[in-house]
Design a protein around this motif. Structure first.
Motif, PDB file in Angstrom:
ATOM      1  N   UNK A 487       0.840  -1.194   0.000  1.00 54.21           N
ATOM      2  CA  UNK A 487       0.000   0.000   0.000  1.00 54.21           C
ATOM      3  C   UNK A 487       0.877   1.246   0.000  1.00 54.21           C
ATOM      4  N   UNK A 488       0.282   2.354  -0.407  1.00 56.25           N
ATOM      5  CA  UNK A 488       1.006   3.618  -0.421  1.00 56.25           C
ATOM      6  C   UNK A 488       1.558   4.003  -1.777  1.00 56.25           C
ATOM      7  N   UNK A 489       1.245   3.212  -2.810  1.00 54.32           N
ATOM      8  CA  UNK A 489       1.717   3.539  -4.156  1.00 54.32           C
ATOM      9  C   UNK A 489       0.551   3.439  -5.137  1.00 54.32           C
ATOM     10  N   UNK A 490       0.795   3.911  -6.334  1.00 55.89           N
ATOM     11  CA  UNK A 490      -0.123   3.722  -7.463  1.00 55.89           C
ATOM     12  C   UNK A 490       0.642   2.969  -8.544  1.00 55.89           C
ATOM     13  N   UNK A 491       0.043   1.912  -9.073  1.00 56.69           N
ATOM     14  CA  UNK A 491       0.648   1.305 -10.243  1.00 56.69           C
ATOM     15  C   UNK A 491      -0.153   1.739 -11.464  1.00 56.69           C
ATOM     16  N   UNK A 492       0.580   2.015 -12.528  1.00 58.36           N
ATOM     17  CA  UNK A 492      -0.001   2.505 -13.771  1.00 58.36           C
ATOM     18  C   UNK A 492       0.216   1.438 -14.834  1.00 58.36           C
ATOM     19  N   UNK A 493      -0.852   1.122 -15.576  1.00 59.96           N
ATOM     20  CA  UNK A 493      -0.767   0.146 -16.654  1.00 59.96           C
ATOM     21  C   UNK A 493      -1.385   0.724 -17.913  1.00 59.96           C
ATOM     22  N   UNK A 494      -1.256  -0.011 -19.023  1.00 60.51           N
ATOM     23  CA  UNK A 494      -2.055   0.326 -20.193  1.00 60.51           C
ATOM     24  C   UNK A 494      -3.442  -0.275 -20.014  1.00 60.51           C
ATOM     25  N   UNK A 495      -4.303  -0.144 -21.001  1.00 58.04           N
ATOM     26  CA  UNK A 495      -5.683  -0.599 -20.855  1.00 58.04           C
ATOM     27  C   UNK A 495      -5.814  -2.124 -20.863  1.00 58.04           C
ATOM     28  N   UNK A 496      -4.736  -2.806 -21.196  1.00 56.29           N
ATOM     29  CA  UNK A 496      -4.732  -4.266 -21.104  1.00 56.29           C
ATOM     30  C   UNK A 496      -4.269  -4.751 -19.742  1.00 56.29           C
ATOM     31  N   UNK A 497      -3.701  -3.846 -18.954  1.00 57.17           N
ATOM     32  CA  UNK A 497      -3.186  -4.222 -17.649  1.00 57.17           C
ATOM     33  C   UNK A 497      -1.694  -4.449 -17.622  1.00 57.17           C
ATOM     34  N   UNK A 498      -0.970  -4.063 -18.679  1.00 57.52           N
ATOM     35  CA  UNK A 498       0.480  -4.230 -18.718  1.00 57.52           C
ATOM     36  C   UNK A 498       1.148  -3.110 -17.933  1.00 57.52           C
ATOM     37  N   UNK A 499       2.024  -3.470 -17.008  1.00 57.40           N
ATOM     38  CA  UNK A 499       2.653  -2.526 -16.097  1.00 57.40           C
ATOM     39  C   UNK A 499       3.530  -1.529 -16.845  1.00 57.40           C
ATOM     40  N   UNK A 500       3.418  -0.226 -16.464  1.00 53.89           N
ATOM     41  CA  UNK A 500       4.277   0.795 -17.064  1.00 53.89           C
ATOM     42  C   UNK A 500       4.960   1.683 -16.035  1.00 53.89           C
ATOM     43  N   UNK A 501       4.311   1.957 -14.890  1.00 53.48           N
ATOM     44  CA  UNK A 501       4.896   2.882 -13.917  1.00 53.48           C
ATOM     45  C   UNK A 501       4.481   2.510 -12.496  1.00 53.48           C
ATOM     46  N   UNK A 502       5.239   3.026 -11.551  1.00 57.13           N
ATOM     47  CA  UNK A 502       4.867   3.073 -10.143  1.00 57.13           C
ATOM     48  C   UNK A 502       5.005   4.525  -9.698  1.00 57.13           C
TER      49      UNK A 502
END
Length: 552
Positions: A487-502
């Motif tokens: 907890x305490x972060x945001x994970x960013x993905x594309x619309x398919x759910x592929x990880x791109x950022x924290x």
């Protein structure tokens, strides 16, 4: 409550649950559209969940059928119709994430009823369009562009809105630049929607003889060079450039960029006080109207600043407890101004917290990468909203109690928006999905809001779910665990759910691993820091640091 239990609770919610208590038989068409988004929210304890469900139900009170039987959004409460400053811009933009068809139909009347000379109505009601003032705050072109990108809009819609806003831009510069400064002028209080604000003391509420192209010739102050109106036009010109590019008009896109740069230069040349670091109205004798209001936040939400200015504005004003950072932020007038009025039992911008300020604010904070600081605004507001029963227009900055009117769509949409930004799954116009691992905090009188939350959303036919606990967060795609992270972060993905950022979402640094079926990815991230995922590891992309609240 175990994770499996709250997820089971989330997954059991249906469109019928949305409709319960709406006072009509069957399911309201708006709730059917809302259900298609797949959005549901659960919390344990369920105090905030109950308010959330009530908000979704009351949202149906804020829509009306158009002439073709489709729905379009109304301002709500005592405001019967759509207002350009809110319903037809920021409200509809937020609604796009939940009910895109209704949002699209809400934008369209402002183009359909445009006058032959280019003026867009400031409101549209059952009696037709009204043109008395301009009431321009949120940049209309940006809201339409974001809706287009979020909802997969059609080119014909974008073309129609682009042409309407281009003609409107021409009207504004022909009729609201009487002093030749390049700034957009306010002719009355209602031009900016700042009803009852001391910003407009001794200025008429409406234009001269109800003509939006005229100001009172006997006024000792008018016309004002208005920074928020000027910034709105600047930002709309930026997004008109994007629209033109999308429509294949590359040369026109370049022209709009040049026009935007000119407007920005005029804004700073005339309305910005470098000593105060503030944007003020300028009266007809060239003097600053030195009253500090949420006008600053409006200008910054229009992207009319740089990172350094926004950081300075946070410290001096937006996060300053002598200025706009009340216990429940933001006040509409600085608290150290003797004209500040904290009362909220009437339609006022004289000091009370307005939900229109709150739903406009994220544009500013996220534009400048101030994600942590935004949570300090959202947390007390969500705490206050957990006690709401009417969804009024304003809050008391001291107590958080709701004030004037009820079933006000900006308040309802603020709740939906803030929960999604803090603890939910948010799609963006840039094609990203944000999964944010934070919980609503215990604030007022120690009342616990949530030990766990769960949130779901349908994206391109796939069901994504997010479960937040105090320590761990879990992302599911079509029922299968996709990610587990601290907890305490945001994970960013594309619309398919592929990880791109924290993204670091807490004032503390967070370390650990993003766990996937393919294996773990170790990270350490500080507040507001952005880590880019590439080649199997995270690398730093941005680290702006944190601006802390001030009290002097």
């Amino acid at each position: 409550m175990a994770v499996s239990t709250i997820m089971e609770k989330l997954r059991s919610k249906t469109v019928v649950d949305l409709a319960k208590g709406n006072g009509i038989e069957g399911v309201h068409p708006l709730h059917e559209e809302f259900a298609a988004s797949g959005v549901h929210f659960s919390a344990s304890p369920d105090t905030l969940e109950k308010v959330y469900d009530a908000a979704v139900r009351r949202l149906a009170d804020c829509v009306k059928p158009d002439s073709e039987g489709g729905l379009f959004l109304q301002e709500g409460g005592v405001y019967h119709g759509c207002w350009l400053e809110s319903t037809g811009t920021i409200n509809a933009e937020i609604l796009s994430r939940f009910c895109p068809e209704t949002a699209g139909r809400t934008f369209e009347p402002f183009a359909r009823f445009q006058r032959a000379d280019g003026l867009i109505p400031y409101k549209v009601t059952a009696d037709g369009p009204a043109f008395k003032q301009i009431q321009l705050v949120t940049p209309p072109a940006r809201s339409v562009w974001n809706h287009y990108r979020l909802a997969g809009g059609k080119t014909a819609f974008l073309q129609t809105m682009y042409e309407a806003f281009a003609r409107y831009d021409d009207w504004l510069h022909r009729h609201r630049n009487t002093r030749g400064t390049g700034c957009i002028e306010a002719f009355c209080t209602f031009d900016t929607g700042h009803d009852m604000s001391p910003r407009f003391w001794h200025v008429p509420d409406t234009p001269y003889r109800d003509d939006p192209a005229s100001y009172d010739p006997d006024s000792p102050l008018l016309p004002y060079l208005a920074p928020d109106l000027t910034a709105s036009v600047y930002c709309s010109r930026l997004y008109l450039s994007r629209m033109a590019g999308e429509l294949g008009m590359e040369e026109q896109a370049r022209v709009w960029e040049e026009k935007a740069a000119i407007t920005l230069a005029h804004l700073y040349a005339h309305c910005f006080d470098e000593v105060d670091g503030f944007f003020y109205d300028v009266d007809n004798r060239g003097r600053f109207n030195r009253i500090q209001t949420d006008t600053l936040l409006r200008v910054l939400a229009c992207e009319a600043g740089d990172d350094a200015l926004f950081a300075a504005s946070l410290s001096r004003y937006l996060l300053n407890t002598r200025k706009l950072f009340a216990k429940y932020p933001f006040t509409s007038v600085a608290m150290d101004d003797p004209r500040f009025d904290p009362f909220s039992d009437y339609n006022t911008w004289g000091g009370a917290v307005n939900f229109l300020s709150l739903i406009r604010a994220p544009h500013a904070f996220e534009k400048y990468g101030r994600h942590v600081e935004l949570t300090w605004v959202m947390q007390p507001i969500l705490s206050a909203m957990s006690q709401m029963t009417r969804f009024g227009q304003v809050l008391s900055p001291w107590t958080g109690k709701e004030g004037y009117t009820e079933a006000y769509s900006p308040a309802i949409l603020c709740l939906l928006d803030f929960i999604e930004r803090l603890s939910g799954i948010m799609p963006t116009p840039e094609g990203e999905l944000w999964f944010t691992g934070l919980l609503p905090q215990t604030r007022d009188h120690g009342v616990k809001l949530a030990d766990e939350t769960a949130y779901s959303r349908m994206v391109d036919g796939r069901v994504f779910e997010l479960c937040n606990t105090r320590d761990q967060c879990f992302v599911y795609r079509d029922g299968a665990l996709l990610y587990r992270f601290p907890s305490g972060i945001r994970i960013v993905t594309d619309r398919l759910g592929n990880l791109s950022k924290v993204v670091g979402m807490s004032v503390r640094s967070v370390s650990g691993a993003v766990k996937r079926v393919q294996g773990e990815i170790q990270f350490r991230v500080s507040g507001n820091e952005v880590l880019r995922y590439q080649n199997g590891a995270f690398t730093a992309e941005a680290a702006p640091g944190i601006v802390f609240p001030a009290s002097e």
